[in-house]
Design a protein around this motif. Structure first.
Motif, PDB file in Angstrom:
ATOM      1  N   PRO A 157       0.825  -1.220   0.000  1.00 19.44           N
ATOM      2  CA  PRO A 157       0.000   0.000   0.000  1.00 19.44           C
ATOM      3  C   PRO A 157       0.850   1.257   0.000  1.00 19.44           C
ATOM      4  N   ILE A 158       0.185   2.382  -0.145  1.00 18.87           N
ATOM      5  CA  ILE A 158       0.802   3.675   0.125  1.00 18.87           C
ATOM      6  C   ILE A 158       0.428   4.039   1.556  1.00 18.87           C
ATOM      7  N   SER A 189       3.807  17.970  20.370  1.00 20.48           N
ATOM      8  CA  SER A 189       4.980  18.743  20.787  1.00 20.48           C
ATOM      9  C   SER A 189       6.104  17.793  21.163  1.00 20.48           C
ATOM     10  N   ILE A 190       7.324  18.213  20.902  1.00 24.68           N
ATOM     11  CA  ILE A 190       8.484  17.402  21.253  1.00 24.68           C
ATOM     12  C   ILE A 190       9.403  18.191  22.163  1.00 24.68           C
ATOM     13  N   GLY A 191      10.091  17.461  23.028  1.00 23.58           N
ATOM     14  CA  GLY A 191      11.010  18.098  23.967  1.00 23.58           C
ATOM     15  C   GLY A 191      12.456  17.876  23.592  1.00 23.58           C
ATOM     16  N   PHE A 192      12.760  17.916  22.305  1.00 23.11           N
ATOM     17  CA  PHE A 192      14.133  17.782  21.827  1.00 23.11           C
ATOM     18  C   PHE A 192      14.237  18.487  20.480  1.00 23.11           C
ATOM     19  N   ASN A 193      15.446  18.678  20.023  1.00 23.03           N
ATOM     20  CA  ASN A 193      15.673  19.306  18.724  1.00 23.03           C
ATOM     21  C   ASN A 193      15.263  18.331  17.628  1.00 23.03           C
ATOM     22  N   ARG A 194      14.312  18.727  16.800  1.00 25.55           N
ATOM     23  CA  ARG A 194      13.805  17.812  15.782  1.00 25.55           C
ATOM     24  C   ARG A 194      14.883  17.399  14.789  1.00 25.55           C
ATOM     25  N   LEU A 195      15.926  18.215  14.645  1.00 22.58           N
ATOM     26  CA  LEU A 195      17.007  17.860  13.734  1.00 22.58           C
ATOM     27  C   LEU A 195      17.825  16.688  14.244  1.00 22.58           C
ATOM     28  N   ASP A 196      17.695  16.382  15.554  1.00 21.61           N
ATOM     29  CA  ASP A 196      18.420  15.244  16.112  1.00 21.61           C
ATOM     30  C   ASP A 196      17.791  13.915  15.716  1.00 21.61           C
ATOM     31  N   LEU A 197      16.535  13.948  15.311  1.00 23.26           N
ATOM     32  CA  LEU A 197      15.845  12.728  14.920  1.00 23.26           C
ATOM     33  C   LEU A 197      16.209  12.359  13.479  1.00 23.26           C
ATOM     34  N   ASP A 198      16.679  11.148  13.289  1.00 25.74           N
ATOM     35  CA  ASP A 198      17.028  10.674  11.947  1.00 25.74           C
ATOM     36  C   ASP A 198      15.740  10.233  11.251  1.00 25.74           C
ATOM     37  N   VAL A 199      15.078  11.195  10.611  1.00 22.25           N
ATOM     38  CA  VAL A 199      13.784  10.928   9.996  1.00 22.25           C
ATOM     39  C   VAL A 199      13.911   9.921   8.852  1.00 22.25           C
ATOM     40  N   ARG A 200      14.976  10.018   8.090  1.00 21.62           N
ATOM     41  CA  ARG A 200      15.143   9.119   6.950  1.00 21.62           C
ATOM     42  C   ARG A 200      15.277   7.672   7.407  1.00 21.62           C
ATOM     43  N   GLN A 201      16.088   7.447   8.455  1.00 29.13           N
ATOM     44  CA  GLN A 201      16.262   6.085   8.945  1.00 29.13           C
ATOM     45  C   GLN A 201      14.956   5.537   9.513  1.00 29.13           C
ATOM     46  N   LEU A 202      14.222   6.380  10.261  1.00 25.97           N
ATOM     47  CA  LEU A 202      12.938   5.952  10.808  1.00 25.97           C
ATOM     48  C   LEU A 202      11.949   5.639   9.689  1.00 25.97           C
ATOM     49  N   LYS A 203      11.926   6.475   8.673  1.00 22.14           N
ATOM     50  CA  LYS A 203      11.031   6.254   7.532  1.00 22.14           C
ATOM     51  C   LYS A 203      11.346   4.927   6.848  1.00 22.14           C
ATOM     52  N   ASP A 204      12.617   4.646   6.627  1.00 21.41           N
ATOM     53  CA  ASP A 204      12.996   3.395   5.982  1.00 21.41           C
ATOM     54  C   ASP A 204      12.564   2.192   6.814  1.00 21.41           C
ATOM     55  N   GLN A 205      12.707   2.298   8.129  1.00 29.42           N
ATOM     56  CA  GLN A 205      12.310   1.198   9.003  1.00 29.42           C
ATOM     57  C   GLN A 205      10.796   0.971   8.948  1.00 29.42           C
ATOM     58  N   LEU A 206      10.036   2.066   8.975  1.00 26.29           N
ATOM     59  CA  LEU A 206       8.581   1.962   8.930  1.00 26.29           C
ATOM     60  C   LEU A 206       8.096   1.441   7.580  1.00 26.29           C
ATOM     61  N   GLN A 207       8.781   1.846   6.509  1.00 26.27           N
ATOM     62  CA  GLN A 207       8.408   1.356   5.184  1.00 26.27           C
ATOM     63  C   GLN A 207       8.633  -0.147   5.090  1.00 26.27           C
ATOM     64  N   MET A 231       8.568  -2.288   7.597  1.00 27.82           N
ATOM     65  CA  MET A 231       7.568  -2.951   8.437  1.00 27.82           C
ATOM     66  C   MET A 231       6.216  -3.048   7.742  1.00 27.82           C
ATOM     67  N   SER A 232       5.838  -1.985   7.056  1.00 29.37           N
ATOM     68  CA  SER A 232       4.510  -1.905   6.452  1.00 29.37           C
ATOM     69  C   SER A 232       4.445  -2.511   5.061  1.00 29.37           C
ATOM     70  N   GLY A 233       5.600  -2.770   4.456  1.00 27.59           N
ATOM     71  CA  GLY A 233       5.625  -3.276   3.090  1.00 27.59           C
ATOM     72  C   GLY A 233       5.123  -2.264   2.085  1.00 27.59           C
ATOM     73  N   ALA A 234       5.181  -0.985   2.446  1.00 25.54           N
ATOM     74  CA  ALA A 234       4.597   0.068   1.615  1.00 25.54           C
ATOM     75  C   ALA A 234       5.398   0.289   0.337  1.00 25.54           C
TER      76      ALA A 234
END
Length: 421
Positions: free
Chosen positions: A307-308, A316-334, A336-339
């Motif tokens: 699926p898509i 709200s977050i209590g940390f600098n959002r730039l510290d979060l590796d969004v690309r790595q998290l996205k790849d992991q979620l993709q 898991m979901s088989g998207a």
């Protein structure tokens, strides 16, 4: 009784998300819809009310997709009547388009009003030899009329169309008009939609079925205005829109239009995950992972169909959002979901914590309050904000006294007590 299929906004060659498989989805959607609801239902004809193609200039394989979809209709003797939409109409100053090409080669019949300014009739009957004409009278007892893409001049064009229809010789019992435009009130943030009252001259001129396109959402008004929506969703935002193709019957009893949606379309799943400023970065990541896993476990996401998937992280977050590796998290979620396509929208705002500093405060007090504000807004350090703020001031003093890098590093390690956080 006459039966026909009404499709619109097919957008062959769709290339958003830069994914070749997603581009093919639009081909498979049209192919399957035509097979199930035109060929299998043995309709008398098919109408396309604009935007067959995504772009005015297309690649050869996209033209081939259109020909592959339409060939079975030609073999079955089912005519395809079409008009241009805003996506595939001819560029200004040119005399041809890819729809015109398909029409000249006998694949479709492109119904276009004549150039009145050049002395042509507004509506001429379709001529099979010249492959030109603005309307056609079909043996099944239906007159089908075409139109152009008019944009902001649509209200004025409607007056001309209505007058031209009334000037035509008597014809079959039923009249269908193809018109690529939207009606107000159907979707938000759409400028230039027509008012219902502006369409009424067409009904008064004898139009029984107004076949609309342009808006990618299905709707029906007063039993004579019909828009099937797009054959496939062009964005995740359109996932909630009803859409499909209309299988229509015209008889002495009136119009019967059934929306058909059971054909090849890629599933789209939209999810939201709420976070708070009390969560650490690791907790936010684990929460997002848990949200996707839960959707898979409940069957909302079926990895086997690729699926898509969109996950929107809000709050709200209590940390600098730039510290979060969004690309790595996205790849992991993709994974898991088989998207086929995974869209991670990180809309959470960083928490701010403002301290009051009295006028006339000395430099040390101001520094302490600034440090305290920054630390209090961080989920990891907020519980020790006061202690750590003083520690940072002490660190600055140690640096000014010439401490070595190793000594400063040891000072920070002692201050943070990493194993206790």
């Amino acid at each position: 009784m006459a039966r026909f299929l009404h499709v619109s906004d097919i957008h062959l060659g769709f290339d958003r998300y830069d994914n070749k498989i997603r581009t093919q989805d639009f081909f498979y959607a049209l192919q399957d819809a035509l097979d199930k609801y035109a060929i299998a239902e043995s309709v008398d004809f098919v109408v396309i009310s604009g935007d067959l193609f995504e772009h005015r200039n297309i690649l050869p394989n996209i033209l081939n997709q259109a020909q592959l979809c339409f060939q079975p209709l030609q073999d079955a003797g089912i005519p395809i009547l079409a008009i241009e939409g805003n996506h595939d109409n001819r560029p200004y100053g040119t005399k041809t388009s890819w729809l015109r090409y398909l029409s000249d080669w006998g694949v479709v019949k492109l119904l276009e009003p004549g150039d009145v300014a050049a002395g042509e009739e507004f509506y001429r009957h379709w001529d099979e030899e010249t492959r030109r004409g603005g309307y056609i009278d079909l043996p099944c007892g239906v007159r089908v009329l075409g139109s152009n893409w008019y944009g902001s001049t649509a209200p004025k064009a409607i007056e001309s169309i209505a007058s031209a229809i009334q000037a035509l010789p008597p014809g079959p019992a039923h009249t269908v008009l193809l018109f690529h435009h939207g009606v107000e009130g159907q979707i938000s943030r759409y400028q230039g939609a027509l008012r219902y009252s502006e369409l009424l001259p067409l009904r008064e001129a004898g139009v029984d079925y107004l076949a609309l396109g342009h808006i990618h959402k299905q709707y029906e008004i007063e039993g004579w205005i019909f828009n099937p929506g797009s054959t496939e969703a062009n964005s995740v935002e359109e996932a909630s829109f009803p859409r499909g193709v209309y299988l229509v019957e015209l008889s002495a009893d009136g119009v019967k239009a059934d929306l058909k949606t059971d054909y090849c379309q890629r599933p789209i799943v939209r999810l939201r995950h709420k976070v708070t400023e009390h969560e650490t970065m690791d907790q936010v990541e684990q929460g997002a992972i848990a949200r996707i896993q839960a959707a898979v476990d409940m069957g909302k996401i079926d990895p086997s169909v690729e699926p898509i998937v969109e996950l929107r992280i809000e709050g709200s977050i209590g940390f600098n959002r730039l510290d979060l590796d969004v690309r790595q998290l996205k790849d992991q979620l993709q994974h898991m979901s088989g998207a086929l396509i995974f869209l991670l929208k990180f809309d959470a705002e960083e928490m701010t914590f403002d301290e009051y500093v009295a006028d006339g405060s000395d430099r040390t007090v101001i520094e302490r309050e600034v440090f305290h504000s920054l630390l209090s807004a961080n989920a990891t350090y907020k519980k020790r904000a006061g202690e750590l703020a003083q520690g940072l001031i002490n660190l600055k003093d140690e640096y000014r006294h010439g401490r070595s890098d190793d000594e400063l590093y040891q000072f920070v390690q002692t201050l943070i007590h990493t194993d206790e956080l």
